[in-house]
Design a protein around this motif. Structure first.
Motif: not given
Length: 255
Positions: A99, A122-123, A192, A197-198, A222, A224
């Motif tokens: 990550e 990675s996000v 967030r 998104r993260s 992320a 999620r």
């Protein structure tokens, strides 16, 4: 009274300050407009800076920061020592998580990112090395704010707080409570706050075991994967403890 713009050095600094993340490349006219200086004066300063290597000219005629300036900035002792000590632990943490791994320091009421490791899976994040954000905007920033001098905390809490997302905590009372919890628990999950998104898990880096907080280390995943982020607490703590001990060792050898 001598103002910065009335000195030769002041004019140079104003031209360099005209470049930032939102304005990485500019024409002569744009630089003159942003600095408020006459076109002829701006041209003279730019020519001198370009001759020394602080500015470079692109094929389209615009100007951007030159390699010579980056070379000098990379030797900043405050970040060089920190990055040298932290990178091996950041690399280990990346290998364990795959990550985004980020390192940041506080400068006044701002957060400055000084190192980052990311993989192609990675996000995507909105931060980058050298970027500045208000210290209350990110998980790493709140770690640093929680351990900042009282006057810095009060300045931030007494100023309007920007809502980057609908989830950003902007209420001073709620943020004050959050800072208290950070000091007790050490690790903070930023859900967030800067980007929808993260999420980020962050912890303080100290100068030696039990020493003052000098930086913050964070893992960004992320949104999620919030539950996964919570499960990365132990690897993150191992990394910050390793960096802290290494910084302490280096501090002792220079005494």
């Amino acid at each position: 009274m001598i103002t910065p713009r009335s000195t030769a050095a002041g004019k140079v600094l104003e031209v360099l300050a005209a470049f930032d993340r939102e304005h990485p490349s500019q024409t002569l006219s744009e630089i003159a407009q942003r600095t408020g200086m006459a076109l002829s004066t701006t041209h003279r300063v730019i020519t001198e800076l370009a001759g020394w290597g602080a500015l470079e000219r692109a094929e389209d005629g615009s100007w951007h920061i030159g390699l010579r300036l980056w070379e000098i900035a990379s030797g900043c002792p405050r970040t060089q020592i920190l990055r040298d000590a932290a990178l091996p632990f950041m690399q280990d943490l990346y290998e364990a998580t795959h990550e985004n791994i980020q390192l940041a320091v506080r400068e006044g009421t701002e957060l400055v990112f000084v190192e980052r490791i990311a993989g192609h899976r990675s996000v995507e994040v909105v931060t980058m090395v050298g970027a500045r954000f208000p210290v209350g905007s990110t998980g790493m920033g709140r770690i640093l704010l929680a351990h900042a001098p009282r006057e810095i905390q009060e300045e931030v809490l007494g100023s309007p707080l920007r809502a980057w997302t609908p989830h950003t905590v902007t209420d001073p009372k709620a943020l004050r409570s959050q800072l208290d919890r950070i000091r007790r628990e050490q690790v903070f999950l930023s859900d967030r706050q800067l980007s929808e998104r993260s999420v980020a898990l962050a912890a303080p880096v100290r100068i030696g075991r039990g020493g003052p907080v000098g930086a913050a280390l964070g893992i960004v995943v992320a949104a999620r994967g919030a539950s996964r982020a919570r499960g990365l607490r132990d690897p993150l703590l191992r990394a910050v403890h390793g960096i802290s001990e290494e910084l302490g060792r280096r501090a002792r050898t220079t005494d």
